[in-house]
Design a protein around this motif. Structure first.
Motif, mmCIF file in Angstrom:
data_model
loop_
_atom_site.group_PDB
_atom_site.id
_atom_site.type_symbol
_atom_site.label_atom_id
_atom_site.label_comp_id
_atom_site.label_asym_id
_atom_site.label_seq_id
_atom_site.Cartn_x
_atom_site.Cartn_y
_atom_site.Cartn_z
ATOM 1 N N GLN A 60 16.899 6.719 6.897
ATOM 2 C CA GLN A 60 15.793 5.881 7.368
ATOM 3 C C GLN A 60 14.529 6.132 6.540
ATOM 4 O O GLN A 60 13.815 5.192 6.175
ATOM 5 N N ARG A 61 14.265 7.384 6.243
ATOM 6 C CA ARG A 61 13.099 7.722 5.424
ATOM 7 C C ARG A 61 13.248 7.149 4.007
ATOM 8 O O ARG A 61 12.285 6.635 3.437
ATOM 9 N N ARG A 62 14.470 7.243 3.467
ATOM 10 C CA ARG A 62 14.714 6.714 2.129
ATOM 11 C C ARG A 62 14.514 5.194 2.076
ATOM 12 O O ARG A 62 13.922 4.652 1.144
ATOM 13 N N HIS A 63 14.968 4.507 3.137
ATOM 14 C CA HIS A 63 14.790 3.049 3.185
ATOM 15 C C HIS A 63 13.314 2.684 3.301
ATOM 16 O O HIS A 63 12.842 1.736 2.659
ATOM 17 N N LEU A 64 12.569 3.450 4.103
ATOM 18 C CA LEU A 64 11.141 3.191 4.259
ATOM 19 C C LEU A 64 10.396 3.397 2.945
ATOM 20 O O LEU A 64 9.560 2.561 2.548
ATOM 21 N N MET A 65 10.712 4.477 2.252
ATOM 22 C CA MET A 65 10.038 4.750 0.988
ATOM 23 C C MET A 65 10.409 3.718 -0.077
ATOM 24 O O MET A 65 9.575 3.317 -0.897
ATOM 25 N N PHE A 66 11.664 3.251 -0.035
ATOM 26 C CA PHE A 66 12.069 2.224 -1.008
ATOM 27 C C PHE A 66 11.329 0.912 -0.748
ATOM 28 O O PHE A 66 10.918 0.229 -1.690
ATOM 29 N N THR A 67 11.148 0.577 0.522
ATOM 30 C CA THR A 67 10.405 -0.647 0.860
ATOM 31 C C THR A 67 8.963 -0.547 0.382
ATOM 32 O O THR A 67 8.408 -1.508 -0.174
ATOM 33 N N ARG A 68 8.347 0.618 0.588
ATOM 34 C CA ARG A 68 6.962 0.801 0.116
ATOM 35 C C ARG A 68 6.882 0.729 -1.407
ATOM 36 O O ARG A 68 5.943 0.160 -1.964
ATOM 37 N N TRP A 69 7.886 1.292 -2.070
ATOM 38 C CA TRP A 69 7.889 1.258 -3.533
ATOM 39 C C TRP A 69 8.020 -0.175 -4.051
ATOM 40 O O TRP A 69 7.333 -0.563 -4.992
ATOM 41 N N LYS A 70 8.863 -0.979 -3.408
ATOM 42 C CA LYS A 70 9.017 -2.374 -3.813
ATOM 43 C C LYS A 70 7.729 -3.161 -3.589
ATOM 44 O O LYS A 70 7.338 -3.996 -4.416
ATOM 45 N N GLN A 71 7.045 -2.893 -2.468
ATOM 46 C CA GLN A 71 5.772 -3.557 -2.210
ATOM 47 C C GLN A 71 4.735 -3.189 -3.270
ATOM 48 O O GLN A 71 3.975 -4.044 -3.742
ATOM 49 N N GLN A 72 4.712 -1.917 -3.634
ATOM 50 C CA GLN A 72 3.772 -1.473 -4.653
ATOM 51 C C GLN A 72 4.064 -2.136 -6.004
ATOM 52 O O GLN A 72 3.146 -2.585 -6.693
ATOM 53 N N GLN A 73 5.339 -2.229 -6.376
ATOM 54 C CA GLN A 73 5.710 -2.891 -7.620
ATOM 55 C C GLN A 73 5.317 -4.360 -7.612
ATOM 56 O O GLN A 73 4.836 -4.902 -8.612
ATOM 57 N N ARG A 74 5.504 -5.008 -6.464
ATOM 58 C CA ARG A 74 5.167 -6.426 -6.359
ATOM 59 C C ARG A 74 3.664 -6.648 -6.499
ATOM 60 O O ARG A 74 3.209 -7.594 -7.146
ATOM 61 N N LYS A 75 2.883 -5.770 -5.888
ATOM 62 C CA LYS A 75 1.423 -5.896 -5.976
ATOM 63 C C LYS A 75 0.937 -5.677 -7.407
ATOM 64 O O LYS A 75 0.054 -6.397 -7.885
ATOM 65 N N GLU A 76 1.489 -4.679 -8.086
ATOM 66 C CA GLU A 76 1.089 -4.423 -9.471
ATOM 67 C C GLU A 76 1.448 -5.597 -10.383
ATOM 68 O O GLU A 76 0.652 -5.982 -11.250
ATOM 69 N N LEU A 78 1.752 -8.777 -9.483
ATOM 70 C CA LEU A 78 0.869 -9.893 -9.152
ATOM 71 C C LEU A 78 -0.526 -9.686 -9.714
ATOM 72 O O LEU A 78 -1.156 -10.630 -10.224
ATOM 73 N N ALA A 79 -1.020 -8.443 -9.644
ATOM 74 C CA ALA A 79 -2.354 -8.150 -10.178
ATOM 75 C C ALA A 79 -2.382 -8.342 -11.696
ATOM 76 O O ALA A 79 -3.341 -8.897 -12.240
ATOM 77 N N ALA A 80 -1.334 -7.907 -12.381
ATOM 78 C CA ALA A 80 -1.280 -8.084 -13.835
ATOM 79 C C ALA A 80 -1.214 -9.560 -14.210
ATOM 80 O O ALA A 80 -1.835 -10.003 -15.185
ATOM 81 N N LYS A 81 -0.489 -10.355 -13.417
ATOM 82 C CA LYS A 81 -0.391 -11.788 -13.693
ATOM 83 C C LYS A 81 -1.743 -12.477 -13.488
ATOM 84 O O LYS A 81 -2.141 -13.344 -14.282
ATOM 85 N N LYS A 82 -2.481 -12.101 -12.415
ATOM 86 C CA LYS A 82 -3.805 -12.692 -12.172
ATOM 87 C C LYS A 82 -4.787 -12.312 -13.281
ATOM 88 O O LYS A 82 -5.592 -13.138 -13.720
ATOM 89 N N LYS A 83 -4.711 -11.058 -13.719
ATOM 90 C CA LYS A 83 -5.603 -10.608 -14.789
ATOM 91 C C LYS A 83 -5.347 -11.377 -16.083
ATOM 92 O O LYS A 83 -6.276 -11.814 -16.770
ATOM 93 N N LEU A 84 -4.067 -11.574 -16.416
ATOM 94 C CA LEU A 84 -3.719 -12.312 -17.627
ATOM 95 C C LEU A 84 -4.148 -13.767 -17.535
ATOM 96 O O LEU A 84 -4.625 -14.362 -18.511
ATOM 97 N N LYS A 85 -4.037 -14.352 -16.346
ATOM 98 C CA LYS A 85 -4.455 -15.750 -16.155
ATOM 99 C C LYS A 85 -5.950 -15.901 -16.349
ATOM 100 O O LYS A 85 -6.429 -16.866 -16.968
ATOM 101 N N LYS A 86 -6.741 -14.955 -15.833
ATOM 102 C CA LYS A 86 -8.200 -15.009 -16.005
ATOM 103 C C LYS A 86 -8.576 -14.870 -17.481
ATOM 104 O O LYS A 86 -9.484 -15.552 -17.961
#
Length: 348
Positions: A60-76, A78-86
């Motif tokens: 359960q802990r491993r699944h929770l940490m993997f979900t957080r890691w995927k969210q962090q990757q997705r945010k990074e 998206l942020a890089a894509k917005k920066k490049l667009k600007k």
């Protein structure tokens, strides 16, 4: 006895209180980042460089940490894509061109047999191969389409629909004859090509294409067969006009030979008034067949309607001469263990 029961009960209660106190108190986190109690969940800290989620033993802990890691990757991302667009908007016309995405197709391993249209050796081979008489307009195609022994309805309908796609083609039932007996009869009746559709469990699964009278013979695996009634939003039945033919992405010497085999099935003079196109598209050694009718909506816009049938072919072997499974000489045979060592290596 009463004192014993009281002390035992107090011990059990104490044990229960202790186990409940030792358990980690974690609030359930929802998809929006809020806890069940209504407060905001604590922000996940950045993972260290050498951090490996697979080392966590608790599932359960491993699944929770993997979900957080995927969210962090997705945010990074998206942020890089917005920066490049600007940055691109700020530069305007001076912005650099968009990078071409890496795919298996454009990362293909270079093949030494890739055909150069200006190569003299290729031009000589084309002028002297088995299809030279067709491309020199000395012969016109005449096709015989047949099936394996005792065909079922789906295979028979595919043959009938193919005969409406390929002009001057005739469907004959096999009646238990061997191909070695059929080929001489085809040659005596001036047929230029023989198409045999095999089936397994009432489903077409193979196609043999033999060019007459001197070969070559190609054996294909057939899959993803769709008849006309199974295609959604299809157009009306095709007319008797001679269709145009598109051969796409046959780049190697082997692919060039296979493309010339398909081209020799259709007459040279397409009737453009029919607006019908037969397409053989090669992608990663899979040959996709489609039959369309195009419609001019305006001077700039063109719409297409799929007429059917459709299927996918995969080359298994290319044999010199006509069909001979026992003594035939093969130009090329697909050997998966030796040839499919890289996903970026293609043969057609």
């Amino acid at each position: 006895a009463n004192t014993m029961e009281k002390t035992g009960g107090s011990r059990k209660k104490g044990l229960k209180r202790k186990s409940a106190a030792e358990e980690p108190q974690e609030a359930a986190v929802g998809e929006d980042g809020a806890t069940e109690s209504g407060g905001e969940a604590p922000k996940a800290s950045a993972f260290p460089p050498g951090f490996s989620i697979s080392e966590i033993k608790n599932k359960q802990r491993r699944h929770l940490m993997f979900t957080r890691w995927k969210q962090q990757q997705r945010k990074e991302k998206l942020a890089a894509k917005k920066k490049l667009k600007k940055e691109r908007e700020a530069l305007g016309d001076k912005a650099p061109p968009k990078p071409i995405p890496k795919t298996i197709d454009n990362q293909r391993v270079y093949d030494e047999t890739t055909v150069d249209p200006n190569d003299e050796e290729v031009a000589y081979d084309e002028a002297t191969d088995e299809f030279a008489s067709y491309f020199n307009r000395q012969t016109s195609p005449k096709i015989l389409i047949t099936t394996s022994d005792r065909p079922h309805g789906r295979t028979v309908r595919l043959c009938e629909q193919l005969s409406t796609v390929i002009p001057n083609s005739h469907v004959y039932y096999r009646r238990g004859l061997a191909l070695k007996r059929i080929i001489p009869q085809c040659i005596s009746r001036d047929f230029t090509d023989l198409i045999v559709i095999n089936e397994d469990r009432k489903t077409p699964n193979g196609l043999i294409l033999s060019h007459l009278p001197n070969g070559p013979t190609a054996h294909f695996k057939m899959s993803s067969v769709r008849l006309r009634k199974e295609i959604k939003r299809r157009g009306k039945d095709p007319t008797e006009h001679v269709p145009e033919i598109i051969l796409n992405n046959f780049t190697t010497r082997l692919g060039h030979s296979v493309g010339r085999m398909f081209a020799s099935l259709f007459p040279h003079n397409p009737q453009f008034i029919g607006r019908q196109v037969a397409t053989f598209h090669n992608q990663r050694d899979y040959i996709f067949f489609r039959f369309h009718r195009y419609i001019f909506k305006s001077e700039k816009k063109v719409g297409i309607q799929e007429l059917g049938p459709r299927f996918t072919l995969k080359l298994r072997s290319l044999q010199k001469g006509t069909f001979d499974s026992k003594y035939g000489e093969y130009e090329w045979v697909h050997k998966p263990r030796e040839m499919d060592t890289s996903r970026r290596k293609f043969h057609l």
